[in-house]
Write an enzyme that holds these catalytic residues in place. Sequence first.
Site, PDB file in Angstrom:
ATOM      1  N   ASP A   1      -1.596   6.817   6.385  1.00  0.00           N
ATOM      2  CA  ASP A   1      -2.652   5.891   5.952  1.00  0.00           C
ATOM      3  C   ASP A   1      -2.923   4.959   7.124  1.00  0.00           C
ATOM      4  OD1 ASP A   1      -4.193   3.855   4.914  1.00  0.00           O
ATOM      5  OD2 ASP A   1      -2.801   3.309   3.298  1.00  0.00           O
TER       6      ASP A   1
ATOM      7  N   LYS B   1     -11.926  -1.784   6.904  1.00  0.00           N
ATOM      8  CA  LYS B   1     -11.082  -2.605   7.759  1.00  0.00           C
ATOM      9  C   LYS B   1     -11.525  -2.518   9.223  1.00  0.00           C
ATOM     10  CE  LYS B   1      -8.450  -3.384   4.125  1.00  0.00           C
ATOM     11  NZ  LYS B   1      -7.510  -2.394   3.612  1.00  0.00           N
TER      12      LYS B   1
ATOM     13  N   TRP C   1       0.841  -1.213   0.000  1.00  0.00           N
ATOM     14  CA  TRP C   1       0.000   0.000   0.000  1.00  0.00           C
ATOM     15  C   TRP C   1       0.866   1.248   0.000  1.00  0.00           C
ATOM     16  CZ3 TRP C   1      -4.290  -1.234  -1.893  1.00  0.00           C
ATOM     17  CH2 TRP C   1      -4.961  -2.399  -1.507  1.00  0.00           C
TER      18      TRP C   1
HETATM   19  C1  LIG Z   1      -6.926  -1.933   2.242  1.00  0.00           C
HETATM   20  C2  LIG Z   1      -5.891  -0.877   2.340  1.00  0.00           C
HETATM   21  C3  LIG Z   1      -5.784   0.142   1.380  1.00  0.00           C
HETATM   22  C4  LIG Z   1      -6.654   0.209   0.153  1.00  0.00           C
HETATM   23  O1  LIG Z   1      -7.907   0.652   0.481  1.00  0.00           O
HETATM   24  P1  LIG Z   1      -9.033   0.856  -0.626  1.00  0.00           P
HETATM   25  O2  LIG Z   1     -10.137   1.434   0.204  1.00  0.00           O
HETATM   26  O3  LIG Z   1      -9.340  -0.467  -1.210  1.00  0.00           O
HETATM   27  O4  LIG Z   1      -8.528   1.812  -1.626  1.00  0.00           O
HETATM   28  C5  LIG Z   1      -4.820   1.108   1.569  1.00  0.00           C
HETATM   29  N1  LIG Z   1      -4.002   1.081   2.633  1.00  0.00           N
HETATM   30  C6  LIG Z   1      -4.079   0.122   3.566  1.00  0.00           C
HETATM   31  C7  LIG Z   1      -3.143   0.143   4.723  1.00  0.00           C
HETATM   32  C8  LIG Z   1      -5.023  -0.895   3.447  1.00  0.00           C
HETATM   33  O5  LIG Z   1      -5.106  -1.852   4.380  1.00  0.00           O
END
Ligand SMILES: *Cc1c(COP(=O)(O)O)cnc(C)c1O
Length: 356
Positions: free
Chosen positions: A168, A192, A101
């Site tokens: 993030d 998540k 990511w």
């Molecule tokens: C799942 C995830 C993403 C991607 O998220 P989307 O909503 O599918 O764009 C980005 N960063 C992390 C740390 C993730 O776990």
Amino acid sequence: MKKHNFSAGPCILPQEVLKKASEAVVNFNNINLSLIEISHRSKEFVEVMENARNLVKELLQVPQGYSVLFLQGGASLEFLMAAYNLLKVDGTAAYLDTGAWSAKAVKEAKLLGNVDVIASSKDKTYNYIPKNYTIPSGVDYVHCTSNNTIYGTQFKQFPTTDSLLVCDMSSDIFSKQIDVSKFDLIYAGAQKNMGPAGTTLVIVKDEVLGKTGRAIPSMLDYQVHISKDSMFNTPPVFPVYVSMLTLEWLKNLGGIPAIEKINEQKAALLYAEIDRNPHFKGFAEKEDRSLMNVTFNLTNEADKEVFDAIWNDAGISGIKGHRSVGGYRASIYNAMPIESIQVLVDAMQQLEKKLS
Ligand SMILES: *Cc1c(COP(=O)(O)O)cnc(C)c1O
């Protein structure tokens, strides 16, 4: 009976949230209309949006001077939006590459300016968090990924910098206490730890915006979304509502201090078994282990068929590791009860018995 859902995302939500959400789809708050067929400008939905926003502020103790947004496009669009809103024309941003990511975030930011990848753990399939890095002075911002969902690593200590700090937090937001004032921009896809896929939480410090010198398309401009209370265009009403329900559930449970303790117990139970059981080994470096995504492998790959049959029979779902890591990944987000983790631990012990 419901399965023990260890899915990495979209992932488990509290059962009571699913029930309330399904009721609202048919008849929302007894108004004899569905939540998803009323105007987002209606009093009923505006209240949902306000509640959701206030719950985020309350649970995370968001200081004055920050805005809370519910956007669309997932964390993946935030990779680009973060750069659009904070990377100056001819500026440079520093990125910590701690997983797939992070690497995607780097790729998007490179479309707009200079990116300095100041540390990477790619050399060991991202099984650790780099520690000895220097942040060059004068960068527009430093970007990190608090929890690396695929590899099961997590920052225990965030970078310290005089530049802006962007994070993030898709896979560990609301799982433990954080000091929001240390960050200038936090973003997280809902699916998540907060709700269903379809909305992205953004927490941004107002005063850092509007300083890049570049024109920003409206949909990518945080200031536009702030000025419209996350309703510049039709917001994702259902994901925002379900997120609100999950945050209410979390508040009733005792908020973040309470869930943090529970999360620590849950992770400790599973890691203890991984370390004790000779048939398993952990994937991530111990000191960097994630409390949300627990990655592990069989000591002997030949036991895979036997173990897979055991956990399948136990009603376990979603523990297959990411294709880039292999093995197993048990995602144990907020809504995962400790009882389900015990079922997994029992399955691991059953393998041990079977092989002895
Ligand atoms: C799942 C995830 C993403 C991607 O998220 P989307 O909503 O599918 O764009 C980005 N960063 C992390 C740390 C993730 O776990």
